[in-house]
Design a protein around this motif. Structure first.
Motif, PDB file in Angstrom:
ATOM      1  N   ARG A  49       0.836  -1.195   0.000  1.00 42.15           N
ATOM      2  CA  ARG A  49       0.000   0.000   0.000  1.00 42.15           C
ATOM      3  C   ARG A  49       0.867   1.239   0.000  1.00 42.15           C
ATOM      4  O   ARG A  49       2.027   1.217   0.419  1.00 42.15           O
ATOM      5  CB  ARG A  49      -0.949  -0.001   1.203  1.00 42.15           C
ATOM      6  CG  ARG A  49      -0.273   0.209   2.546  1.00 42.15           C
ATOM      7  CD  ARG A  49      -1.303   0.108   3.668  1.00 42.15           C
ATOM      8  NE  ARG A  49      -0.739   0.477   4.947  1.00 42.15           N
ATOM      9  CZ  ARG A  49      -1.416   0.462   6.085  1.00 42.15           C
ATOM     10  NH1 ARG A  49      -2.705   0.078   6.107  1.00 42.15           N
ATOM     11  NH2 ARG A  49      -0.848   0.825   7.219  1.00 42.15           N
ATOM     12  N   ARG A  50       0.256   2.311  -0.477  1.00 44.09           N
ATOM     13  CA  ARG A  50       0.952   3.589  -0.554  1.00 44.09           C
ATOM     14  C   ARG A  50       0.035   4.642   0.016  1.00 44.09           C
ATOM     15  O   ARG A  50      -1.063   4.879  -0.513  1.00 44.09           O
ATOM     16  CB  ARG A  50       1.311   3.886  -2.010  1.00 44.09           C
ATOM     17  CG  ARG A  50       2.276   5.027  -2.208  1.00 44.09           C
ATOM     18  CD  ARG A  50       2.716   5.103  -3.654  1.00 44.09           C
ATOM     19  NE  ARG A  50       1.610   5.418  -4.521  1.00 44.09           N
ATOM     20  CZ  ARG A  50       1.434   4.861  -5.718  1.00 44.09           C
ATOM     21  NH1 ARG A  50       2.286   3.965  -6.153  1.00 44.09           N
ATOM     22  NH2 ARG A  50       0.417   5.230  -6.462  1.00 44.09           N
ATOM     23  N   PHE A  88       9.798   3.335  -3.144  1.00 49.12           N
ATOM     24  CA  PHE A  88      10.304   2.869  -1.861  1.00 49.12           C
ATOM     25  C   PHE A  88       9.356   3.207  -0.727  1.00 49.12           C
ATOM     26  O   PHE A  88       9.524   2.743   0.388  1.00 49.12           O
ATOM     27  CB  PHE A  88      11.686   3.461  -1.581  1.00 49.12           C
ATOM     28  CG  PHE A  88      11.695   4.941  -1.311  1.00 49.12           C
ATOM     29  CD1 PHE A  88      11.903   5.846  -2.331  1.00 49.12           C
ATOM     30  CD2 PHE A  88      11.499   5.432  -0.027  1.00 49.12           C
ATOM     31  CE1 PHE A  88      11.918   7.195  -2.083  1.00 49.12           C
ATOM     32  CE2 PHE A  88      11.519   6.790   0.229  1.00 49.12           C
ATOM     33  CZ  PHE A  88      11.721   7.675  -0.810  1.00 49.12           C
ATOM     34  N   GLN A  89       8.338   4.016  -1.012  1.00 50.72           N
ATOM     35  CA  GLN A  89       7.379   4.375   0.017  1.00 50.72           C
ATOM     36  C   GLN A  89       6.212   3.409   0.086  1.00 50.72           C
ATOM     37  O   GLN A  89       5.258   3.608   0.823  1.00 50.72           O
ATOM     38  CB  GLN A  89       6.887   5.804  -0.206  1.00 50.72           C
ATOM     39  CG  GLN A  89       7.978   6.840   0.014  1.00 50.72           C
ATOM     40  CD  GLN A  89       7.535   8.233  -0.374  1.00 50.72           C
ATOM     41  OE1 GLN A  89       6.924   8.437  -1.415  1.00 50.72           O
ATOM     42  NE2 GLN A  89       7.864   9.199   0.468  1.00 50.72           N
ATOM     43  N   ARG A  90       6.253   2.342  -0.694  1.00 46.78           N
ATOM     44  CA  ARG A  90       5.232   1.315  -0.568  1.00 46.78           C
ATOM     45  C   ARG A  90       5.495   0.526   0.708  1.00 46.78           C
ATOM     46  O   ARG A  90       6.630   0.278   1.103  1.00 46.78           O
ATOM     47  CB  ARG A  90       5.284   0.360  -1.758  1.00 46.78           C
ATOM     48  CG  ARG A  90       4.887   0.975  -3.081  1.00 46.78           C
ATOM     49  CD  ARG A  90       4.690  -0.115  -4.119  1.00 46.78           C
ATOM     50  NE  ARG A  90       4.574   0.463  -5.448  1.00 46.78           N
ATOM     51  CZ  ARG A  90       5.456   0.273  -6.418  1.00 46.78           C
ATOM     52  NH1 ARG A  90       6.490  -0.497  -6.220  1.00 46.78           N
ATOM     53  NH2 ARG A  90       5.284   0.844  -7.583  1.00 46.78           N
ATOM     54  N   GLU A  91       4.414   0.108   1.331  1.00 43.49           N
ATOM     55  CA  GLU A  91       4.502  -0.649   2.586  1.00 43.49           C
ATOM     56  C   GLU A  91       3.902  -2.028   2.371  1.00 43.49           C
ATOM     57  O   GLU A  91       2.803  -2.152   1.815  1.00 43.49           O
ATOM     58  CB  GLU A  91       3.738   0.107   3.673  1.00 43.49           C
ATOM     59  CG  GLU A  91       3.733  -0.543   5.029  1.00 43.49           C
ATOM     60  CD  GLU A  91       2.963   0.278   6.056  1.00 43.49           C
ATOM     61  OE1 GLU A  91       3.337   0.229   7.247  1.00 43.49           O
ATOM     62  OE2 GLU A  91       1.987   0.951   5.660  1.00 43.49           O
ATOM     63  N   LEU A  92       4.601  -3.046   2.818  1.00 44.53           N
ATOM     64  CA  LEU A  92       4.093  -4.404   2.675  1.00 44.53           C
ATOM     65  C   LEU A  92       2.819  -4.586   3.494  1.00 44.53           C
ATOM     66  O   LEU A  92       2.780  -4.261   4.676  1.00 44.53           O
ATOM     67  CB  LEU A  92       5.136  -5.415   3.147  1.00 44.53           C
ATOM     68  CG  LEU A  92       4.647  -6.871   3.241  1.00 44.53           C
ATOM     69  CD1 LEU A  92       4.380  -7.427   1.846  1.00 44.53           C
ATOM     70  CD2 LEU A  92       5.656  -7.737   3.990  1.00 44.53           C
ATOM     71  N   VAL A  93       1.802  -5.138   2.831  1.00 53.25           N
ATOM     72  CA  VAL A  93       0.585  -5.542   3.532  1.00 53.25           C
ATOM     73  C   VAL A  93       0.629  -7.060   3.747  1.00 53.25           C
ATOM     74  O   VAL A  93       0.520  -7.546   4.864  1.00 53.25           O
ATOM     75  CB  VAL A  93      -0.679  -5.145   2.742  1.00 53.25           C
ATOM     76  CG1 VAL A  93      -1.934  -5.597   3.486  1.00 53.25           C
ATOM     77  CG2 VAL A  93      -0.702  -3.644   2.485  1.00 53.25           C
TER      78      VAL A  93
END
Length: 121
Positions: free
Chosen positions: A38-39, A47-52
């Motif tokens: 998610r962003r 690089f600002q995506r976060e693992l869900v």
């Protein structure tokens, strides 16, 4: 290449639930991994995506630290679709949720267009 199509985003009040779906153009069983990142609003860089959640071919499932048991991933191999059931949603869960898949573990990740999830307080 792998095309991925997401659906199921929307608006919900805090404490509510949403279910996201992602259908890849290749059989899920042929992918090394598939999952969701998610962003958050304002974060546009990769690089600002976060693992869900990430699901590997061998069945290993990894959830992001923030999930804390609120989200559950499942796979329907007949429909060739991966689902993300999100419960107890919080305003900080507001983000664009992107489905990503890899053909090979060391290969590139292919991303869908994303689906917007908005949680109001």
């Amino acid at each position: 290449q792998v095309q991925l199509v997401e659906s199921g985003g929307g608006w919900v009040q805090a404490g509510g639930s949403l279910r996201l779906a992602c259908t890849p153009s290749r059989n899920i069983s042929d992918l090394a991994s598939i999952g969701w990142h998610r962003r958050a609003p304002g974060n546009q860089r990769e690089f600002q995506r976060e693992l869900v959640v990430d699901v590997s071919r061998d069945g290993t499932i990894n959830y992001g630290d923030f999930v804390l048991g609120r989200f559950t991933v499942s796979t329907d191999y007949v429909k060739n679709t991966i689902f993300l059931q999100m419960n107890s949603l919080k305003p900080e869960d507001t983000a664009i949720y992107l489905c990503g898949g890899k053909r090979w573990s060391r290969g590139s990740t292919y991303w869908g267009q994303g689906t917007q999830v908005t949680v109001s307080s």
